[in-house]
Design a protein around this motif. Structure first.
Motif, PDB file in Angstrom:
ATOM      1  N   TYR A  74      34.241  46.063  39.484  1.00  0.00           N
ATOM      2  CA  TYR A  74      34.794  44.886  38.817  1.00  0.00           C
ATOM      3  C   TYR A  74      34.409  43.632  39.582  1.00  0.00           C
ATOM      4  N   LEU A  75      33.971  42.620  38.837  1.00  0.00           N
ATOM      5  CA  LEU A  75      33.426  41.382  39.395  1.00  0.00           C
ATOM      6  C   LEU A  75      34.539  40.373  39.658  1.00  0.00           C
ATOM      7  N   LEU A  76      34.545  39.835  40.873  1.00  0.00           N
ATOM      8  CA  LEU A  76      35.464  38.768  41.247  1.00  0.00           C
ATOM      9  C   LEU A  76      34.611  37.605  41.757  1.00  0.00           C
ATOM     10  N   PRO A  77      34.496  36.493  40.986  1.00  0.00           N
ATOM     11  CA  PRO A  77      33.569  35.410  41.338  1.00  0.00           C
ATOM     12  C   PRO A  77      33.888  34.757  42.685  1.00  0.00           C
ATOM     13  N   ALA A  78      32.850  34.502  43.462  1.00  0.00           N
ATOM     14  CA  ALA A  78      32.981  33.775  44.719  1.00  0.00           C
ATOM     15  C   ALA A  78      32.328  32.403  44.627  1.00  0.00           C
ATOM     16  N   ASP A  79      31.224  32.316  43.914  1.00  0.00           N
ATOM     17  CA  ASP A  79      30.505  31.052  43.752  1.00  0.00           C
ATOM     18  C   ASP A  79      30.103  30.963  42.289  1.00  0.00           C
ATOM     19  N   GLN A  99      35.329  33.063  51.261  1.00  0.00           N
ATOM     20  CA  GLN A  99      36.522  32.416  50.723  1.00  0.00           C
ATOM     21  C   GLN A  99      36.448  32.433  49.199  1.00  0.00           C
ATOM     22  N   LEU A 100      37.530  32.943  48.598  1.00  0.00           N
ATOM     23  CA  LEU A 100      37.638  32.980  47.140  1.00  0.00           C
ATOM     24  C   LEU A 100      38.827  32.146  46.706  1.00  0.00           C
ATOM     25  N   PHE A 101      38.770  31.666  45.504  1.00  0.00           N
ATOM     26  CA  PHE A 101      39.916  30.977  44.912  1.00  0.00           C
ATOM     27  C   PHE A 101      40.448  31.880  43.805  1.00  0.00           C
ATOM     28  N   ILE A 102      41.594  32.513  44.077  1.00  0.00           N
ATOM     29  CA  ILE A 102      42.184  33.444  43.126  1.00  0.00           C
ATOM     30  C   ILE A 102      43.518  32.873  42.667  1.00  0.00           C
ATOM     31  N   LEU A 103      43.938  33.253  41.511  1.00  0.00           N
ATOM     32  CA  LEU A 103      45.160  32.836  40.832  1.00  0.00           C
ATOM     33  C   LEU A 103      45.936  31.691  41.459  1.00  0.00           C
TER      34      LEU A 103
END
Length: 196
Positions: A66-71, A132-136
């Motif tokens: 499952y893909l979780l965007p970083a950029d 670093q990710l920006f999640i919910l």
């Protein structure tokens, strides 16, 4: 003499265009080996960090997750984290680094939704990396145990809607729906349900 040259030229040309001399398009491409997530976490751990499958270093593999965007910019994703289950990293304990792959696609991937099921193909490189990710609800630092650059990314239309349901995710009722929750639907408190 000119006739001999033409015959020689025609013979050489016919050899070059025969199927025996035409290399198939896939001959230069390395066949990808299909793997699954348990292969990324070897049985014997590293005392200084998570166990990584160093035997896969540089091997061309194919893996679904499952893909979780970083950029990303709009719908285009330039780098992402691939995780084994939908919802990983969001409001619950992060998966171990050996269950997270940082992926840089060979061309930007057009995203339809967070945690979209995809299949990646490319050379896998073990090594810890923080992103670093920006999640919910804000930023999070995610540690990955593997990297795949210039990856081929394709939607995984055969993936189940949800893999490995996790009840430790406090948002499972939001992301998976009340029908999958063991708890009854939420009822508003008495003070909110009546009008004054």
């Amino acid at each position: 003499m000119a006739g001999r040259f033409r015959v020689f030229h025609a013979a050489i040309l016919s050899l070059l265009v025969t199927p025996a001399f035409i290399a198939p398009a896939s001959a230069s491409a390395v066949e990808a080996r299909e793997i699954d997530w348990p292969e990324l976490s070897p049985a014997h751990g590293n005392p200084d960090g998570p166990a990584l499958a160093t035997g896969l270093d540089g091997e061309t593999i194919r893996l679904s997750g499952y893909l979780l965007p970083a950029d990303r910019e709009g719908e285009l994703v330039y780098a992402f984290m691939l995780v084994a289950r939908r919802g990983a990293c969001s409001h619950m304990q992060q998966p171990p680094a050996n269950q997270v792959i940082r992926v840089v696609p060979s061309e930007p991937y057009r995203l339809s939704s967070n945690y979209e099921p995809v299949t990646i193909t490319g050379a896998l490189r073990p090594g810890l990396e923080k992103t670093q990710l920006f999640i919910l609800d804000g930023a999070a630092i995610i540690q990955s145990g593997y990297t795949m650059r210039r990856a081929e990314v394709s939607p995984n239309r055969n993936a189940p809607a949800w893999r490995d349901p996790s009840q430790d995710n406090p948002w499972h009722r939001v992301t998976r729906g009340a029908e999958l929750s063991a708890q009854p639907p939420l009822e508003p408190p008495e003070s909110l349900s009546s009008t004054r």
